[in-house]
Design an enzyme around this catalytic site. Structure first.
Site, short mmCIF file in Angstrom:
data_model
loop_
_atom_site.label_atom_id
_atom_site.label_comp_id
_atom_site.label_asym_id
_atom_site.label_seq_id
_atom_site.Cartn_x
_atom_site.Cartn_y
_atom_site.Cartn_z
N HIS A 367 8.50 -3.41 -3.21
CA HIS A 367 7.07 -3.32 -3.55
C HIS A 367 6.22 -3.73 -2.35
O HIS A 367 5.29 -3.00 -1.96
CB HIS A 367 6.75 -4.22 -4.75
CG HIS A 367 5.32 -4.16 -5.18
ND1 HIS A 367 4.88 -3.32 -6.18
CD2 HIS A 367 4.22 -4.82 -4.75
CE1 HIS A 367 3.57 -3.47 -6.34
NE2 HIS A 367 3.15 -4.38 -5.48
N GLU A 368 6.53 -4.88 -1.77
CA GLU A 368 5.72 -5.35 -0.65
C GLU A 368 5.90 -4.46 0.58
O GLU A 368 4.94 -4.23 1.33
CB GLU A 368 6.05 -6.81 -0.32
CG GLU A 368 5.79 -7.79 -1.46
CD GLU A 368 4.40 -7.67 -2.05
OE1 GLU A 368 3.46 -7.29 -1.32
OE2 GLU A 368 4.24 -7.94 -3.25
N HIS A 371 3.69 -1.36 0.44
CA HIS A 371 2.30 -1.59 0.84
C HIS A 371 2.07 -1.29 2.32
O HIS A 371 0.92 -1.13 2.74
CB HIS A 371 1.90 -3.03 0.55
CG HIS A 371 1.37 -3.24 -0.83
ND1 HIS A 371 0.28 -2.55 -1.32
CD2 HIS A 371 1.76 -4.07 -1.82
CE1 HIS A 371 0.03 -2.95 -2.55
NE2 HIS A 371 0.91 -3.87 -2.89
N GLU A 390 -2.23 -0.49 -5.10
CA GLU A 390 -1.33 -1.19 -6.02
C GLU A 390 -0.61 -0.22 -6.96
O GLU A 390 0.58 -0.37 -7.23
CB GLU A 390 -2.11 -2.23 -6.84
CG GLU A 390 -2.73 -3.35 -6.02
CD GLU A 390 -1.71 -4.23 -5.30
OE1 GLU A 390 -0.50 -4.03 -5.49
OE2 GLU A 390 -2.15 -5.11 -4.54
N TYR A 479 -2.23 -1.73 -11.41
CA TYR A 479 -0.79 -1.68 -11.18
C TYR A 479 -0.07 -0.80 -12.22
O TYR A 479 0.50 0.22 -11.89
CB TYR A 479 -0.18 -3.08 -11.25
CG TYR A 479 -0.55 -4.04 -10.16
CD1 TYR A 479 0.37 -4.39 -9.16
CD2 TYR A 479 -1.79 -4.66 -10.13
CE1 TYR A 479 0.05 -5.31 -8.18
CE2 TYR A 479 -2.12 -5.57 -9.15
CZ TYR A 479 -1.20 -5.90 -8.17
OH TYR A 479 -1.52 -6.81 -7.19
#
Length: 659
Positions: A367-368, A371, A390, A479
């Site tokens: 997930h990070e 980004h 997001e 999200y």
């Protein structure tokens, strides 16, 4: 007192399986040989795509006795618009930690050790002293000083540049959210720490306050940082460390990075630095740097694999990562800086015990990392349209997880830390009472659906993010719901077409500031129909979807009727199917009518009828009513009843042993 022998058995079993699963081989560093393909951390081939508007040059020294940084900052800003401006606006994000009366602190209570503020010693515009005027552009709060402006003597015209100089001190507080040190550790994560210029767009400044829960918006530029730390410390940061040496018994680092819109860094005297290499399809390399807490060294290989799987997925399906490095920082348990993204760098953490099929820490890592594309490269305004980073990140990280880590199993924790595969329905003081031990596979999107059910229609995805009324409405509309909408769009258009859309979106808007309408336009380009209905139903409104098969009946020997209803106000173009013992008959439905009867002709034995057979609409709130069977089935009921007897027996045994 009766002994509860099966709880220790669960603990022992889980611990044994955990040790087996995490018996990883140490990563062997590989040699990086691709320097010639980069200039200051950016692929030479990408230089033409970057328009450096806000360029920063920092001289920083960190003092571990006072926990302060002393900074000299030179900012060169270029007016790259068609409009002139007689003012400049700046973010002072660190001032959000000034008191409990700031906009940010309304959501995060600050104890004395959590408080800090920028102490500006000098402020110059083109070598002349100027006065900052603090104001609140969005939400009036006289105690909030996270935005300031300066009125200029002369306009900055298109293509003109202005030189800004700041000199300041900043004490690094104990972290409460993102920025700060870890309690009990010499771990200092320094983010949103410097005065940063806003975005001048269409003749207006966009320079938002530091809103709780929300992130940021800034222009691309080139960064240079010269950082001095105590001799026993190291740093990790955005960009490429060009030089490391000792000066006057202190450690000096020179860091550069072109083509980014922020700069974050870490300094600490206790962390493990690991290195690995990802090789692109064209044989150029990316350096993967992992800074890992000593107590989590066993996760090194899992962290690296998650990053490499993410790089591979993006390269194959969306576009190539254009930077020389990607740094993963594993934060201590006492740090509040975990789970956050910055250009070429992101932070993660892991549980004491994390079995592989639980999906963690891999999901947080993917997930990070995602980004880096949605926020880092495709740099939307996170304060106004948070779902564009997001939501896309949640969608893509879910795709990565189910590509490389399936099956992901439902699990619950014993004694707060130890994961057990199965479903826990009731606990008492961390002791599972009603539970089942089983390999229950979590379907794609299931976690997002769970949260979506908590906030069905308060706010819409298209609402201005900082105006959403509650934290839950922000989380769901930024999200969870966007993830489900993008999964639904993929199901509706097809995976191949969805990938073409994402590739086009990336190529058109990397190093730029897209808006939702830009994405809608690309979707329309790859669709054979007008997709405005989809955007209206799923994104621009807060409608609820619920379709039901109400009845299935025989009209004649070969003809059957299926009555379907639209119970929600949301409309989805779907299909209605008749399932027989030999085939499936399907008819299209625009989904608009409140009810409709579909007739089917068949000589086969009819088993059931179903609306949205392939489960394309993941926002249908009740899939249990999507089907109707001819013959009633009792197998599931009997199975559930048997389980309830077992669970109740367990509960009585455990409760009877307490005391």
């Amino acid at each position: 007192m009766k002994k509860i022998i099966y709880i220790p058995f669960l603990l022992l079993l889980a611990s044994f399986l955990y040790v087996i699963e995490n018996n990883e081989v140490n990563t062997i560093s590989k040699k990086f040989t691709s320097n010639k393909f980069y200039v200051n951390g950016l692929l030479i081939s990408e230089e033409k795509n970057v328009n450096p508007i806000a360029n920063y040059d920092f001289d920083v020294e960190f003092n571990d006795k006072t926990n302060k940084i002393f900074v000299k900052e030179i900012l060169t800003w270029k007016n790259n618009t068609k409009f002139s401006t007689n003012e400049l606006q700046f973010h002072f994000y660190a001032n959000a930690y000034k008191s409990n009366n700031t906009l940010f602190a309304k959501a995060y209570h600050l104890n004395p050790e959590n408080k800090t503020e920028l102490e500006i010693k000098k402020f110059l515009i083109n070598n002349k002293e100027k006065q900052l005027i603090y104001f609140q552009p969005e939400i009036n709060n006289p105690n909030d000083s996270t935005v300031a402006k300066v009125i200029l003597e002369k306009n900055v015209h298109p293509k003109d540049s202005v030189k800004i100089y700041f000199e300041y001190e900043l004490k690094i507080p104990i972290s409460v959210k993102r920025f700060g040190s870890a309690r009990g550790r010499n771990f200092f994560f320094i983010s949103q720490w410097f005065p940063k210029i806003g975005v001048f767009e269409n003749g207006k400044w966009i320079c938002s306050q530091y809103h709780p829960y929300l992130n940021f918006y800034s222009d691309f530029g080139n960064y240079i940082a010269k950082i001095i730390v105590p001799k026993n410390y190291l740093i990790a940061s955005t960009g490429v460390i060009k030089e490391e040496k000792m000066i006057s018994n202190k450690k000096y680092y020179s860091v550069v990075q072109n083509g980014v819109h922020d700069f974050a860094w870490l300094t600490t005297d206790e962390i493990l630095k690991k290195e690995d290499i990802y090789t692109r399809q064209n044989k150029t390399q990316i350096q993967i740097l992992a800074y890992i807490q000593p107590e989590r060294e066993r996760y090194t290989e899992r962290y690296f694999n998650a990053v490499k799987n993410s790089l591979k997925y993006f390269e194959e399906n969306i576009g190539e990562y254009p930077y020389q490095t990607i740094s993963l920082i594993d934060v201590p348990r006492t740090s509040a800086s975990g789970g956050m993204e910055y250009p070429t760098l992101f932070t993660v953490s892991a549980e004491l015990f994390a079995r592989k099929n639980t999906g963690q820490p891999e999901y947080l890592t993917t997930h990070e990392f995602s980004h880096q594309y949605f926020y880092g490269l495709i740099a939307n305004n996170e304060v106004y349209e948070a779902w564009l980073d997001e939501g896309f990140t949640s969608y893509i990280s879910t795709k990565i997880m189910y590509e490389y880590y399936s099956p992901i199993l439902e699990n619950f924790k014993v004694a707060q830390f130890i994961p057990i595969y199965g479903i826990n329905f009731l606990s008492y003081r961390d002791i599972p009472i009603i539970y089942t031990l089983t390999d229950a596979v979590i379907p794609e999107g299931a976690k997002a659906i769970t949260n979506y059910y908590k906030n069905l229609n308060l706010g819409s995805i298209a609402d201005t993010s900082f105006k959403l009324p509650t934290r839950l409405s922000y989380v769901v509309n930024s999200y969870n719901k966007p993830e489900l909408v993008l999964l639904t769009l993929e199901s509706y258009l097809g995976k191949e077409k969805m990938n073409l859309i994402l590739k086009k979106y990336f190529e058109d808007f990397k190093f730029k500031h897209p808006k939702a309408e830009d994405f809608f336009t690309i979707v329309q380009q790859y669709s054979r129909e007008d997709m405005n209905w989809f955007f209206d139903e799923f994104i621009k409104t807060s409608k609820v979807f619920d379709y039901r098969v109400t009845s299935l009946y025989k009209i004649s020997e070969t003809e059957y009727g299926v009555l379907v209803e639209r119970l929600g106000d949301g409309i989805f173009k779907t299909d209605v199917s008749l399932i027989t013992d030999k085939n499936v008959l399907t008819k299209k439905w625009d989904g608009k009518e409140k009810w409709k009867v579909f007739t089917f002709n068949t000589l086969n034995k009819v088993l059931s009828a179903e609306v949205d057979l392939n489960r394309k609409n993941l926002l249908d709130i009740n899939v249990a009513n999507n089907s109707y069977t001819v013959e009633e089935k009792y197998t599931a009921s009997l199975s559930l009843a048997a389980r309830w007897f077992f669970w109740i027996q367990n509960a009585l045994m455990i409760l009877g042993s307490i005391g």
